[in-house]
Design a protein around this motif. Sequence first.
Motif, PDB file in Angstrom:
ATOM      1  N   VAL A 220       0.857  -1.187   0.000  1.00 53.68           N
ATOM      2  CA  VAL A 220       0.000   0.000   0.000  1.00 53.68           C
ATOM      3  C   VAL A 220       0.889   1.231   0.000  1.00 53.68           C
ATOM      4  O   VAL A 220       1.774   1.374   0.849  1.00 53.68           O
ATOM      5  CB  VAL A 220      -0.942   0.031   1.224  1.00 53.68           C
ATOM      6  CG1 VAL A 220      -1.755   1.319   1.235  1.00 53.68           C
ATOM      7  CG2 VAL A 220      -1.874  -1.173   1.209  1.00 53.68           C
ATOM      8  N   ILE A 221       0.657   2.115  -0.970  1.00 53.83           N
ATOM      9  CA  ILE A 221       1.317   3.413  -1.016  1.00 53.83           C
ATOM     10  C   ILE A 221       0.343   4.428  -0.439  1.00 53.83           C
ATOM     11  O   ILE A 221      -0.778   4.562  -0.933  1.00 53.83           O
ATOM     12  CB  ILE A 221       1.693   3.810  -2.454  1.00 53.83           C
ATOM     13  CG1 ILE A 221       2.579   2.731  -3.103  1.00 53.83           C
ATOM     14  CG2 ILE A 221       2.405   5.151  -2.483  1.00 53.83           C
ATOM     15  CD1 ILE A 221       2.843   2.977  -4.579  1.00 53.83           C
ATOM     16  N   LEU A 240       4.319   1.723   1.987  1.00 57.08           N
ATOM     17  CA  LEU A 240       5.230   2.717   1.428  1.00 57.08           C
ATOM     18  C   LEU A 240       4.603   4.072   1.743  1.00 57.08           C
ATOM     19  O   LEU A 240       3.606   4.468   1.129  1.00 57.08           O
ATOM     20  CB  LEU A 240       5.418   2.551  -0.078  1.00 57.08           C
ATOM     21  CG  LEU A 240       6.269   3.621  -0.775  1.00 57.08           C
ATOM     22  CD1 LEU A 240       7.606   3.808  -0.072  1.00 57.08           C
ATOM     23  CD2 LEU A 240       6.470   3.298  -2.241  1.00 57.08           C
ATOM     24  N   ALA A 241       5.149   4.751   2.755  1.00 54.85           N
ATOM     25  CA  ALA A 241       4.568   6.005   3.231  1.00 54.85           C
ATOM     26  C   ALA A 241       5.249   7.195   2.557  1.00 54.85           C
ATOM     27  O   ALA A 241       6.479   7.282   2.535  1.00 54.85           O
ATOM     28  CB  ALA A 241       4.710   6.110   4.744  1.00 54.85           C
ATOM     29  N   LEU A 242       4.431   8.098   2.035  1.00 52.83           N
ATOM     30  CA  LEU A 242       4.907   9.324   1.382  1.00 52.83           C
ATOM     31  C   LEU A 242       4.269  10.515   2.100  1.00 52.83           C
ATOM     32  O   LEU A 242       3.321  11.116   1.606  1.00 52.83           O
ATOM     33  CB  LEU A 242       4.523   9.317  -0.101  1.00 52.83           C
ATOM     34  CG  LEU A 242       4.913   8.067  -0.902  1.00 52.83           C
ATOM     35  CD1 LEU A 242       4.399   8.176  -2.339  1.00 52.83           C
ATOM     36  CD2 LEU A 242       6.423   7.857  -0.889  1.00 52.83           C
ATOM     37  N   PRO A 243       4.777  10.872   3.273  1.00 52.72           N
ATOM     38  CA  PRO A 243       4.117  11.888   4.101  1.00 52.72           C
ATOM     39  C   PRO A 243       4.366  13.303   3.603  1.00 52.72           C
ATOM     40  O   PRO A 243       5.357  13.586   2.920  1.00 52.72           O
ATOM     41  CB  PRO A 243       4.775  11.682   5.469  1.00 52.72           C
ATOM     42  CG  PRO A 243       6.146  11.185   5.126  1.00 52.72           C
ATOM     43  CD  PRO A 243       5.975  10.309   3.914  1.00 52.72           C
ATOM     44  N   SER A 244       3.439  14.196   3.968  1.00 50.32           N
ATOM     45  CA  SER A 244       3.588  15.610   3.634  1.00 50.32           C
ATOM     46  C   SER A 244       3.371  16.516   4.843  1.00 50.32           C
ATOM     47  O   SER A 244       3.634  17.712   4.761  1.00 50.32           O
ATOM     48  CB  SER A 244       2.616  16.003   2.514  1.00 50.32           C
ATOM     49  OG  SER A 244       1.278  15.742   2.890  1.00 50.32           O
ATOM     50  N   GLY A 261       7.723  -1.531   6.476  1.00 51.13           N
ATOM     51  CA  GLY A 261       7.643  -0.761   5.249  1.00 51.13           C
ATOM     52  C   GLY A 261       8.751   0.252   5.130  1.00 51.13           C
ATOM     53  O   GLY A 261       9.730   0.233   5.895  1.00 51.13           O
ATOM     54  N   LEU A 262       8.589   1.149   4.180  1.00 50.05           N
ATOM     55  CA  LEU A 262       9.561   2.194   3.886  1.00 50.05           C
ATOM     56  C   LEU A 262       8.850   3.546   3.855  1.00 50.05           C
ATOM     57  O   LEU A 262       7.624   3.600   3.708  1.00 50.05           O
ATOM     58  CB  LEU A 262      10.228   1.939   2.536  1.00 50.05           C
ATOM     59  CG  LEU A 262      11.046   0.649   2.407  1.00 50.05           C
ATOM     60  CD1 LEU A 262      11.387   0.394   0.935  1.00 50.05           C
ATOM     61  CD2 LEU A 262      12.318   0.731   3.250  1.00 50.05           C
ATOM     62  N   HIS A 263       9.622   4.607   3.959  1.00 47.61           N
ATOM     63  CA  HIS A 263       9.032   5.927   3.793  1.00 47.61           C
ATOM     64  C   HIS A 263       9.995   6.811   3.015  1.00 47.61           C
ATOM     65  O   HIS A 263      11.222   6.619   3.061  1.00 47.61           O
ATOM     66  CB  HIS A 263       8.675   6.568   5.133  1.00 47.61           C
ATOM     67  CG  HIS A 263       9.854   7.088   5.905  1.00 47.61           C
ATOM     68  ND1 HIS A 263      10.221   8.406   5.892  1.00 47.61           N
ATOM     69  CD2 HIS A 263      10.746   6.466   6.709  1.00 47.61           C
ATOM     70  CE1 HIS A 263      11.281   8.583   6.656  1.00 47.61           C
ATOM     71  NE2 HIS A 263      11.623   7.415   7.169  1.00 47.61           N
ATOM     72  N   LEU A 281       9.636  -3.522  -1.611  1.00 43.33           N
ATOM     73  CA  LEU A 281       8.532  -4.078  -0.819  1.00 43.33           C
ATOM     74  C   LEU A 281       7.990  -5.359  -1.443  1.00 43.33           C
ATOM     75  O   LEU A 281       7.640  -6.312  -0.732  1.00 43.33           O
ATOM     76  CB  LEU A 281       7.402  -3.049  -0.692  1.00 43.33           C
ATOM     77  CG  LEU A 281       7.663  -1.783   0.121  1.00 43.33           C
ATOM     78  CD1 LEU A 281       6.385  -0.967   0.231  1.00 43.33           C
ATOM     79  CD2 LEU A 281       8.206  -2.103   1.495  1.00 43.33           C
ATOM     80  N   LEU A 282       7.905  -5.374  -2.766  1.00 37.08           N
ATOM     81  CA  LEU A 282       7.347  -6.540  -3.454  1.00 37.08           C
ATOM     82  C   LEU A 282       8.334  -7.702  -3.530  1.00 37.08           C
ATOM     83  O   LEU A 282       7.916  -8.861  -3.626  1.00 37.08           O
ATOM     84  CB  LEU A 282       6.918  -6.141  -4.874  1.00 37.08           C
ATOM     85  CG  LEU A 282       5.804  -5.085  -4.975  1.00 37.08           C
ATOM     86  CD1 LEU A 282       5.543  -4.735  -6.434  1.00 37.08           C
ATOM     87  CD2 LEU A 282       4.518  -5.592  -4.322  1.00 37.08           C
ATOM     88  N   GLY A 283       9.621  -7.385  -3.472  1.00 38.96           N
ATOM     89  CA  GLY A 283      10.618  -8.429  -3.694  1.00 38.96           C
ATOM     90  C   GLY A 283      11.335  -8.944  -2.473  1.00 38.96           C
ATOM     91  O   GLY A 283      11.947 -10.018  -2.514  1.00 38.96           O
ATOM     92  N   GLU A 284      11.303  -8.204  -1.359  1.00 34.69           N
ATOM     93  CA  GLU A 284      12.042  -8.610  -0.158  1.00 34.69           C
ATOM     94  C   GLU A 284      11.077  -9.137   0.913  1.00 34.69           C
ATOM     95  O   GLU A 284      10.270  -8.363   1.453  1.00 34.69           O
ATOM     96  CB  GLU A 284      12.848  -7.434   0.383  1.00 34.69           C
ATOM     97  CG  GLU A 284      13.901  -6.915  -0.586  1.00 34.69           C
ATOM     98  CD  GLU A 284      14.691  -5.737  -0.043  1.00 34.69           C
ATOM     99  OE1 GLU A 284      14.740  -5.587   1.203  1.00 34.69           O
ATOM    100  OE2 GLU A 284      15.256  -4.961  -0.847  1.00 34.69           O
ATOM    101  N   PRO A 285      11.159 -10.427   1.241  1.00 34.18           N
ATOM    102  CA  PRO A 285      10.225 -11.032   2.208  1.00 34.18           C
ATOM    103  C   PRO A 285      10.267 -10.387   3.593  1.00 34.18           C
ATOM    104  O   PRO A 285       9.305 -10.513   4.360  1.00 34.18           O
ATOM    105  CB  PRO A 285      10.680 -12.488   2.270  1.00 34.18           C
ATOM    106  CG  PRO A 285      11.429 -12.721   0.997  1.00 34.18           C
ATOM    107  CD  PRO A 285      12.081 -11.415   0.668  1.00 34.18           C
TER     108      PRO A 285
END
Length: 320
Positions: A220-221, A240-244, A261-263, A281-285
């Motif tokens: 989820v983005i 996948l967080a894209l904060p503002s 996840g990542l940001h 995210l899709l490739g690393e378990p």
Amino acid sequence: MRVLFVTPPKKKAFHAMAPLAGALRTAGHEVRIAAHPAFTRTISSAGLTALPLGERDPKTKPDSPDATETIRFAECWRPDLVVGEPSAAAGPAAAKATGAAHAQVLWQATHDDADGHFVIEQLPPSLRTKDHVHSVDVRHTPYRGPVTIHTWLWSPPRRPRVALVPGSGVLAGLTESLADLDIEIVATDTDTGQHIVFPDNVRLGTAAPIDAIVSGCAAVIHDGSADTVATTSLHGVPHLALPSRPDQSALAEKIAESGAGLHISAGQRSGEEVRAALLRLLGEPAFRAGAGRLRDEVLAMPSANEVVPHLVELADKYRA
């Protein structure tokens, strides 16, 4: 027990309260939701009893319920518990005037001004950005008002599904960098008035319930909003967080610390960065495993129905 909820005219704030209000009502307690008159239809559509307090003026933006009228109603009705949120000043005022127990529902990651006998937390412990003296855990129940489940959500996706929440504005402009990936992107809350042209691998899911979409996703983005983070965590899906905003950034950092996840900060954001992060995210378990641990935390929290007896005890403890 009589419970008075006080909500500002913000759907996200009310949606965070609605499942708990419903649980109290179905357990046999009396529940009223105080709000600005312009917001009462949203409350009624949830099957709850709205209490319109304030002046309906089409020339002005709706505000929180009028504090004087809220106090006047509370003095007549005598609630045992007042449940509000930090931006609605009428809640603390009504509780103080009547000696009722007072709780605050936290629906954003940071609430420095939360006041009350206790706060109600819906984020799992690993994602909290502040400790409160007395907090009550309640598992997040996804709710966004009236929604429709379309037929395409009945079956599992044929290729990895990625949700884009919300699908309008800045986030929507990033889909071009993902156009050649063998994935299905579902853009939610899409504003058709913006006339955004999406790539062929993007499906518009405007009216679909967010939890029904997220449950079938590989990632989820999102923008780091607390309700989306809580729903994604409930289903054990990598973020996948894209904060503002600052509150979103604080929560995004907690997501990365948890391993779920990542940001990417606003200053570093680009289509290439988003593409690279999504492929990780899709490739690393490890991210799926981290999201699974977060899901276990969420499921260990009591549901709204399960926490009702504890709220009755707290109302008895703190009521003057």
